[in-house]
Design a protein around this motif. Structure first.
Motif, PDB file in Angstrom:
ATOM      1  N   LEU A  80       4.916  -9.876   6.763  1.00  0.00           N
ATOM      2  CA  LEU A  80       5.368  -8.506   7.044  1.00  0.00           C
ATOM      3  C   LEU A  80       6.826  -8.307   6.652  1.00  0.00           C
ATOM      4  O   LEU A  80       7.224  -7.197   6.259  1.00  0.00           O
ATOM      5  N   ASN A  81       7.615  -9.380   6.718  1.00  0.00           N
ATOM      6  CA  ASN A  81       9.040  -9.294   6.355  1.00  0.00           C
ATOM      7  C   ASN A  81       9.269  -9.443   4.847  1.00  0.00           C
ATOM      8  O   ASN A  81      10.409  -9.355   4.384  1.00  0.00           O
ATOM      9  N   THR A  82       8.192  -9.660   4.093  1.00  0.00           N
ATOM     10  CA  THR A  82       8.320  -9.752   2.636  1.00  0.00           C
ATOM     11  C   THR A  82       8.594  -8.372   2.048  1.00  0.00           C
ATOM     12  O   THR A  82       7.980  -7.381   2.460  1.00  0.00           O
ATOM     13  N   GLU A  83       9.500  -8.303   1.104  1.00  0.00           N
ATOM     14  CA  GLU A  83       9.854  -7.017   0.496  1.00  0.00           C
ATOM     15  C   GLU A  83       8.634  -6.378  -0.176  1.00  0.00           C
ATOM     16  O   GLU A  83       7.920  -7.022  -0.939  1.00  0.00           O
ATOM     17  N   GLY A  84       8.406  -5.108   0.140  1.00  0.00           N
ATOM     18  CA  GLY A  84       7.291  -4.374  -0.444  1.00  0.00           C
ATOM     19  C   GLY A  84       6.057  -4.321   0.417  1.00  0.00           C
ATOM     20  O   GLY A  84       5.120  -3.569   0.128  1.00  0.00           O
ATOM     21  N   VAL A  85       6.005  -5.112   1.497  1.00  0.00           N
ATOM     22  CA  VAL A  85       4.833  -5.144   2.373  1.00  0.00           C
ATOM     23  C   VAL A  85       4.958  -4.055   3.441  1.00  0.00           C
ATOM     24  O   VAL A  85       5.996  -3.917   4.082  1.00  0.00           O
ATOM     25  N   LEU A  86       3.884  -3.290   3.621  1.00  0.00           N
ATOM     26  CA  LEU A  86       3.875  -2.194   4.596  1.00  0.00           C
ATOM     27  C   LEU A  86       3.233  -2.593   5.911  1.00  0.00           C
ATOM     28  O   LEU A  86       3.728  -2.262   6.988  1.00  0.00           O
ATOM     29  N   ALA A  87       2.104  -3.299   5.840  1.00  0.00           N
ATOM     30  CA  ALA A  87       1.389  -3.671   7.066  1.00  0.00           C
ATOM     31  C   ALA A  87       0.554  -4.922   6.818  1.00  0.00           C
ATOM     32  O   ALA A  87       0.168  -5.212   5.681  1.00  0.00           O
ATOM     33  N   ASP A 215       3.606  -0.027  -2.653  1.00  0.00           N
ATOM     34  CA  ASP A 215       3.143   0.372  -3.984  1.00  0.00           C
ATOM     35  C   ASP A 215       2.020  -0.571  -4.404  1.00  0.00           C
ATOM     36  O   ASP A 215       2.247  -1.750  -4.667  1.00  0.00           O
ATOM     37  N   PRO A 216       0.761  -0.067  -4.470  1.00  0.00           N
ATOM     38  CA  PRO A 216      -0.367  -0.943  -4.828  1.00  0.00           C
ATOM     39  C   PRO A 216      -0.196  -1.625  -6.184  1.00  0.00           C
ATOM     40  O   PRO A 216      -0.715  -2.723  -6.386  1.00  0.00           O
ATOM     41  N   TYR A 217       0.538  -0.983  -7.089  1.00  0.00           N
ATOM     42  CA  TYR A 217       0.681  -1.533  -8.431  1.00  0.00           C
ATOM     43  C   TYR A 217       1.751  -2.633  -8.502  1.00  0.00           C
ATOM     44  O   TYR A 217       1.973  -3.207  -9.565  1.00  0.00           O
ATOM     45  N   GLN A 218       2.389  -2.909  -7.360  1.00  0.00           N
ATOM     46  CA  GLN A 218       3.303  -4.047  -7.263  1.00  0.00           C
ATOM     47  C   GLN A 218       2.661  -5.216  -6.517  1.00  0.00           C
ATOM     48  O   GLN A 218       3.323  -6.208  -6.228  1.00  0.00           O
ATOM     49  N   ALA A 219       1.368  -5.072  -6.202  1.00  0.00           N
ATOM     50  CA  ALA A 219       0.686  -6.082  -5.391  1.00  0.00           C
ATOM     51  C   ALA A 219       0.678  -7.451  -6.069  1.00  0.00           C
ATOM     52  O   ALA A 219       0.798  -8.485  -5.403  1.00  0.00           O
ATOM     53  N   GLU A 220       0.541  -7.477  -7.392  1.00  0.00           N
ATOM     54  CA  GLU A 220       0.507  -8.743  -8.112  1.00  0.00           C
ATOM     55  C   GLU A 220       1.815  -9.508  -7.941  1.00  0.00           C
ATOM     56  O   GLU A 220       1.823 -10.721  -7.683  1.00  0.00           O
TER      57      GLU A 220
END
Length: 389
Positions: A80-87, A215-220
């Motif tokens: 959760l503390n990772t940058e870009g993670v929402l939930a 951002d789903p497109y940053q999931a990778e």
């Protein structure tokens, strides 16, 4: 600009031929706009459905290490503390059979924290009966996919039994039914994390951790960061659905080849019109050249004719394409969801880029179609051209 005057006079002199040339271009543009809108809508809907019906990232133990994630609370907080993670939402999953009266269906039973899972998957938006929030207040509540509920013949408030060979049967009360339009509607059931752990005999472990990103497109990229920081295996939705995305890319190449063939057919119509004009106007072309008109100006005349025909066709084609998309959008065409990756209706997306691509491609083809007759006209011998009639 006398070249333009001559070009317009040539076009107006052969009204029927001009009409069919313009209509061929317009029909090509209209068909392309409709097909591109259909392809855009299909791609957008499929990607959206894929993104929204599955976690953006699924975190599991590394292969050949262990079947479960130990210390899942610690890892959940770290992710959760990772940058870009929402939930994030820990999940305890197991296979069981749900029984209701004389019916039984195999299911994937997900034990979840309803609040956390809703933050990741937005399940409450897909609820068609009952309430997903009720799951938080019920120790033995269960939420089913609508097709699973139909197969079992259950409704909200009915009680079903979960059965597995390694555990005693457990009764669940149906508190909600969801519909996502995907195959999970007939195989997935949600219960509370603690009750599912108890049913399968687990304690202090999770099968996986579902992750939603801003951002789903940053999931990778984010999945790579999670793997580095936790040592767990993180799979993005793009990696999990790579076959579907590659299929879309392959389909796009085939569709563009199809577009090219349609444009070429329309281009031949324009070329045929200009070749006919050259054949009929040989004497006039010869007289122009005898009066001092350069070969470059002769070439410009016929390129202008090609451009005018193309412009008329493009304008009419855009109108036809727009009308076609609007009409199809207003008429709902049902699709078998099991064939079209969960899509139930024909999707259409009217995007400005579709018109731009069609217009640019059409102008290129039309100009290319005008080069041969233009060069042919400019190479005529003035004397032979004047004496040709």
């Amino acid at each position: 600009m006398y070249e333009l005057d001559i070009a317009l006079r040539h076009i107006s002199a052969r009204k029927r031929l001009t009409f069919f040339a313009v209509f061929a271009v317009a029909l090509a543009i209209g068909v392309i706009v409709v097909l591109m809108s259909l392809m855009s809508g299909f791609t957008n809907e499929l990607v959206s459905l894929t993104v929204e019906s599955s976690p953006h990232i699924v975190v599991t133990p590394m292969e050949d290490t262990t079947e479960y994630i130990h210390f899942y609370r610690h890892y959940s907080e770290q992710i959760l503390n990772t940058e870009g993670v929402l939930a994030v939402s820990p999940v305890f999953a197991g296979q069981a059979a749900l029984q209701y009266r004389d019916r039984a269906q195999g299911v994937e039973l997900y034990g979840i924290d309803p609040v956390a899972e809703d933050a990741v998957m937005r399940i409450s938006e897909d609820i068609v009966e009952g309430s997903f929030s009720t799951l938080s207040r019920s120790n033995n509540g269960i939420v089913l996919g609508n097709r699973l509920a139909e197969e079992l013949g259950v409704e909200v408030e009915d009680t079903v039994s979960a059965v597995t060979p390694t555990a005693s049967p457990m009764s669940y009360k149906v508190v909600g039914i969801f519909h996502t339009g995907t195959p999970t509607d007939e195989t997935l059931a949600y219960a509370r994390f603690d009750s599912t752990q108890s049913f399968f005999g687990g304690s202090g472990i999770a099968s996986s951790i579902n992750v939603r990103t801003h951002d789903p497109y940053q999931a990778e990229t984010i999945s790579g960061s999670i793997e580095e920081s936790t040592g767990l295996d993180a799979v993005s939705w793009e990696e999990a659905n790579r076959d579907i995305l590659e299929l879309l890319n392959t389909q796009m190449v085939i569709v563009w080849l199809y577009y090219g063939l349609i444009y070429l057919i329309a281009g031949f119509g324009v070329a045929n019109t200009l070749i006919t004009v050259v054949a009929e106007k040989k004497r006039e072309i010869g007289m122009l050249m005898a009066m001092g008109t350069s070969r470059r100006h002769i070439t410009n005349i016929f390129l202008l004719e090609s451009l005018i025909l193309g412009t008329m066709g493009v304008l009419l084609g855009c109108i036809l394409g727009y009308i076609g998309v609007v009409l199809l959008s207003n008429y709902q065409i049902d699709l078998p969801s099991e064939v079209y990756f969960g899509l139930t209706t024909l999707p259409l997306s009217l995007e400005v880029s579709n018109f731009i691509y069609a217009i640019v491609f059409s102008f290129i083809i039309n100009l290319a179609a005008g080069i041969y007759p233009a060069r042919r006209a400019s190479r005529l011998d003035p004397v032979e051209a004047i004496e040709s009639e």
